[in-house]
Design an enzyme around this catalytic site. Structure first.
Site, PDB file in Angstrom:
ATOM      1  N   THR A   1       0.844  -1.200   0.000  1.00 11.35           N
ATOM      2  CA  THR A   1       0.000   0.000   0.000  1.00 11.35           C
ATOM      3  C   THR A   1       0.878   1.248   0.000  1.00 11.35           C
ATOM      4  O   THR A   1       1.944   1.255   0.621  1.00 11.35           O
ATOM      5  CB  THR A   1      -0.851  -0.009   1.286  1.00 11.35           C
ATOM      6  OG1 THR A   1      -1.704  -1.145   1.240  1.00 11.35           O
ATOM      7  CG2 THR A   1      -1.687   1.252   1.439  1.00 11.35           C
TER       8      THR A   1
ATOM      9  N   ARG B   1     -13.256  -8.081  -1.624  1.00 12.68           N
ATOM     10  CA  ARG B   1     -12.555  -7.861  -0.350  1.00 12.68           C
ATOM     11  C   ARG B   1     -12.123  -6.380  -0.238  1.00 12.68           C
ATOM     12  O   ARG B   1     -11.599  -5.790  -1.176  1.00 12.68           O
ATOM     13  CB  ARG B   1     -11.329  -8.779  -0.291  1.00 12.68           C
ATOM     14  CG  ARG B   1     -10.481  -8.625   0.962  1.00 12.68           C
ATOM     15  CD  ARG B   1      -9.343  -7.661   0.775  1.00 12.68           C
ATOM     16  NE  ARG B   1      -8.460  -7.612   1.930  1.00 12.68           N
ATOM     17  CZ  ARG B   1      -7.533  -6.666   2.114  1.00 12.68           C
ATOM     18  NH1 ARG B   1      -7.360  -5.735   1.205  1.00 12.68           N
ATOM     19  NH2 ARG B   1      -6.786  -6.671   3.184  1.00 12.68           N
ATOM     20  N   VAL B   2     -12.350  -5.785   0.930  1.00 12.76           N
ATOM     21  CA  VAL B   2     -11.917  -4.416   1.200  1.00 12.76           C
ATOM     22  C   VAL B   2     -11.056  -4.439   2.451  1.00 12.76           C
ATOM     23  O   VAL B   2     -11.409  -5.095   3.443  1.00 12.76           O
ATOM     24  CB  VAL B   2     -13.144  -3.491   1.415  1.00 12.76           C
ATOM     25  CG1 VAL B   2     -12.702  -2.108   1.887  1.00 12.76           C
ATOM     26  CG2 VAL B   2     -13.950  -3.368   0.118  1.00 12.76           C
ATOM     27  N   GLY B   3      -9.923  -3.737   2.412  1.00 10.29           N
ATOM     28  CA  GLY B   3      -9.031  -3.712   3.573  1.00 10.29           C
ATOM     29  C   GLY B   3      -9.213  -2.459   4.420  1.00 10.29           C
ATOM     30  O   GLY B   3     -10.279  -1.831   4.430  1.00 10.29           O
ATOM     31  N   ASP B   4      -8.162  -2.091   5.129  1.00  8.84           N
ATOM     32  CA  ASP B   4      -8.223  -0.965   6.066  1.00  8.84           C
ATOM     33  C   ASP B   4      -8.171   0.403   5.380  1.00  8.84           C
ATOM     34  O   ASP B   4      -8.612   1.408   5.946  1.00  8.84           O
ATOM     35  CB  ASP B   4      -7.019  -1.042   7.021  1.00  8.84           C
ATOM     36  CG  ASP B   4      -5.692  -0.994   6.249  1.00  8.84           C
ATOM     37  OD1 ASP B   4      -5.470  -1.910   5.436  1.00  8.84           O
ATOM     38  OD2 ASP B   4      -4.917  -0.049   6.452  1.00  8.84           O
TER      39      ASP B   4
ATOM     40  N   THR C   1       0.151   0.987   6.354  1.00  5.82           N
ATOM     41  CA  THR C   1       0.305  -0.050   5.342  1.00  5.82           C
ATOM     42  C   THR C   1       0.347  -1.385   6.087  1.00  5.82           C
ATOM     43  O   THR C   1       0.598  -1.415   7.283  1.00  5.82           O
ATOM     44  CB  THR C   1       1.590   0.164   4.516  1.00  5.82           C
ATOM     45  OG1 THR C   1       1.688  -0.864   3.530  1.00  5.82           O
ATOM     46  CG2 THR C   1       2.823   0.128   5.379  1.00  5.82           C
ATOM     47  N   GLY C   2       0.090  -2.473   5.391  1.00  4.82           N
ATOM     48  CA  GLY C   2       0.140  -3.771   6.067  1.00  4.82           C
ATOM     49  C   GLY C   2      -1.118  -4.578   5.836  1.00  4.82           C
ATOM     50  O   GLY C   2      -1.898  -4.292   4.921  1.00  4.82           O
TER      51      GLY C   2
ATOM     52  N   GLY D   1      -4.573  -5.477   6.052  1.00  2.00           N
ATOM     53  CA  GLY D   1      -5.773  -4.732   6.414  1.00  2.00           C
ATOM     54  C   GLY D   1      -6.656  -5.430   7.418  1.00  2.00           C
ATOM     55  O   GLY D   1      -7.247  -4.803   8.304  1.00  2.00           O
TER      56      GLY D   1
HETATM   57  N1  GLY Z   1      -3.397  -2.352   3.830  1.00  2.00           N
HETATM   58  C1  GLY Z   1      -3.990  -2.617   2.601  1.00  2.00           C
HETATM   59  C2  GLY Z   1      -4.943  -3.703   2.586  1.00  2.00           C
HETATM   60  O1  GLY Z   1      -4.887  -4.599   3.435  1.00  2.00           O
HETATM   61  O2  GLY Z   1      -5.792  -3.721   1.733  1.00  2.00           O
END
Ligand code: GLY
Length: 276
Positions: free
Chosen positions: A143, A171-174, A194-195, A197
């Site tokens: 990210t 799928r949606v992350g943080d 970053t990382g 999510g």
């Molecule tokens: N940090 C980005 C994600 O997990 O989508």
């Protein structure tokens, strides 16, 4: 970190700072720095975004400023180079905070956010096959993000991502979730994550770091304590950029590496892939 990635990060810092130096807002500096990273195709965002298991590239982004707590975000957006600009437009052109999926794409098309030319054929996997592939991994990095402080004392934060390896469709992350991947408040500070999510969301990392800043904890300690909690409680993995309105900052990561840098326009511009 490859040489092109390092050069690209240096260029992003210079672009962001050049906007601040001309008196522009922290929000604009963050957007412009992230646009350069999205366009490069060298990171997991914009042109370099990972594909979901059905072969589609769906991206997430958010941006926030700390004066009036204004923010915009997009999730599962497709077909554009600059999700960060779509997020800024959600903030500025609507009274919403988050648009998702084909409706977010339609919104970006309406505002003529540049379309990318990358076309990948859909993968025809059964849902069971996708679930099996999904179980095989938990990588989650690449990210892009930025934080900035402008002359008026306003902080801003943003992030943009193509997600993680082997994501199920949708799928949606943080990254587009305020308080998780991004937060900015002039009373505390700006944070961009970053990382992985799935772990960052469960700890609401960005907001938790800001809450510790509000209690007077330094950015370095706040970031370290929250990342330690992430690892200890749920074996999470993340990296963080943090910046306070008085100019103190921290770059910390629980993963072995994090490509990042900083510059205040005067001293040496720093880009490294490890921040112990
Ligand atoms: N940090 C980005 C994600 O997990 O989508």
């Amino acid at each position: 970190m490859t040489v092109p990635q390092s050069a690209c990060l240096r260029a992003a810092l210079q672009v962001g700072y050049s906007w601040l130096d001309r008196g522009s807002s922290a929000l604009l500096a963050v957007e412009q720095a992230i646009r350069l990273l999205e366009r490069s195709g060298l990171f997991n965002a914009g042109n370099g975004s990972k594909l979901q298991l059905d072969g589609m590239r769906r991206m997430d982004a958010s941006i926030m400023e700390g004066n009036q707590l204004r923010a915009g975000a997009v999730a599962s957006i497709e077909g554009i180079v600059h999700p960060i600009t779509a997020a800024r437009l959600v903030m500025e052109e609507t009274d919403h905070v988050l648009l998702v999926g084909p409706s977010a794409t339609q919104f970006a098309e309406h505002f003529k956010v540049e379309r990318h030319r990358l076309r990948t054929p859909p993968r025809r996997l059964s849902y069971g096959a996708m679930l099996k592939l999904k179980r095989a991994t938990r990588d989650g990095h690449g990210t892009v993000g930025a934080v900035a402080l402008d002359r008026s004392g306003t902080v801003a934060a943003g992030a943009s991502t193509g997600g993680i390896d082997r994501m199920l469709p949708g799928r949606v992350g943080d990254t587009p979730i305020l308080g998780c991947g991004v937060y900015a408040d002039n009373e505390t500070g700006a944070v961009s994550m970053t990382g992985l999510g799935e772990s960052i969301i469960r700890v609401a990392v960005a907001k938790e770091i800001c809450e510790r800043l509000a209690q007077g904890t330094t950015p370095t300690t706040a970031a370290r304590l929250v990342l330690q909690k992430l690892v200890a409680r749920i074996e999470g993995s993340a990296g963080c950029l943090g910046l306070t309105p008085d100019g103190r900052f921290a770059i910390r990561h629980s993963a072995p590496h994090m490509m990042a840098g900083w510059w205040d326009g005067r001293g040496k511009l720093i880009v490294r892939d490890r921040f112990p």
